[in-house]
Design an enzyme around this catalytic site. Structure first.
Site, short mmCIF file in Angstrom:
data_model
loop_
_atom_site.label_atom_id
_atom_site.label_comp_id
_atom_site.label_asym_id
_atom_site.label_seq_id
_atom_site.Cartn_x
_atom_site.Cartn_y
_atom_site.Cartn_z
N CYS A 58 -60.48 -111.23 62.64
CA CYS A 58 -60.41 -111.83 61.32
C CYS A 58 -58.94 -112.14 61.07
O CYS A 58 -58.11 -111.23 60.99
CB CYS A 58 -60.93 -110.84 60.28
SG CYS A 58 -60.77 -111.43 58.59
N CYS A 76 -59.44 -119.42 61.61
CA CYS A 76 -60.39 -118.48 61.00
C CYS A 76 -61.52 -118.35 61.99
O CYS A 76 -62.00 -119.36 62.53
CB CYS A 76 -60.90 -119.04 59.66
SG CYS A 76 -62.33 -118.15 58.99
#
Ligand code: DGL
Length: 261
Positions: free
Chosen positions: A69, A180
């Protein structure tokens, strides 16, 4: 047992790449879906959430820990390493370095969350690797929600991606970094809308790094190649996502947010 952690299903882009390289490794995947998306949360709050998730994974006996992440890495990777000095971590930072090597026009676009673009790690890689190249960040609000809902192809998704690509196109970016871990699931839509652009998905490089760290720390053991999924959200929804996105088969369980401290 390798731990992979994300706010949701995005980190499965890294899980897929790790599984491809390490078919017999046991993997525990934590999706903090009750608190997803992370990207627009205040830094202090996200910092505390991310440290709690990682502490829980370590209590399950997992190492190394892959923080799959970018947003959690941006706000907490340094403090995770300080809090758990014996545990090797693999974090995510937008892949500016390979993008700079590939741009022909000297303009690189980075699609990421606001948390990632505001973070220190992103500024550091820009300073370190992007001298003479313009790096344009685009905070792609809303895209994580599409992926979480399993929508990777609708007209509404195309419109949202298109709106986020427009400023990068205007700036002249010829390389786009997926900053992302949810966005690799949108890669074909992005490529369709920006056919001349080179897209960089960092997942294979992160997977190689994970295997390297696993070996150098003596953590590779004979294992069964099992995958255990945990979510703070709905177990049924995660099971559906695993099937819909063609992710590695594995057991799915719920873990309460209160345990992730
Ligand atoms: N997949 C994440 C990242 O790489 C989290 C996105 C979010 O939850 O907003 O940043």
């Amino acid at each position: 047992m390798i731990a992979i952690y994300d706010s949701g299903i995005g980190g499965a882009s890294v899980l897929n790449a790790v599984r491809a390289l390490a078919p017999t490794a046991d993997i525990i995947y934590l999706a903090d879906q009750a608190r997803c998306p992370y990207g627009d949360r205040p830094v202090g709050e996200l910092h505390q959430i991310a440290l709690g998730c990682v502490a829980w994974l370590i209590r399950q006996g997992a190492a190394p820990v892959v923080v799959a992440c970018n947003s959690a890495s941006a706000v907490a990777l340094t403090d995770m390493r300080i809090a758990h000095p014996a545990v090797p971590f693999v974090g995510m930072v937008p892949a500016v370095k390979p993008a700079v090597q590939q741009t022909r026009h000297g303009v690189v676009g980075v699609m990421a969350t606001a948390a990632t673009l505001q973070g220190r790690l992103f500024h550091e890689v820009k300073t370190q690797y992007a001298a003479g190249v313009t790096v344009v960040g685009q905070a792609c609000h809303g895209l994580v929600e599409f992926v979480e809902a399993g929508d990777i192809s609708s007209p509404a998704l195309h419109a949202a991606v298109s709106a986020h690509l427009a400023p990068l196109h205007t700036a002249g970016a010829d390389v786009i970094v997926l900053g992302c871990t949810h966005y690799p699931f949108l890669q074909s839509v992005i490529q369709h809308l920006a056919p001349d652009v080179t897209i960089i998905d960092p997942a294979p490089a992160v997977a190689r790094q994970t295997l390297h760290i696993t070996q150098t720390h003596g953590l590779s053991r004979p294992e069964q190649g099992q995958t255990w999924y945990y979510t703070t959200g709905s177990k049924d929804h995660l099971a559906w996502q695993i099937q819909a996105l063609g992710l590695p088969f594995g057991a799915v369980a719920h873990v309460a947010v209160e345990e992730l401290v």
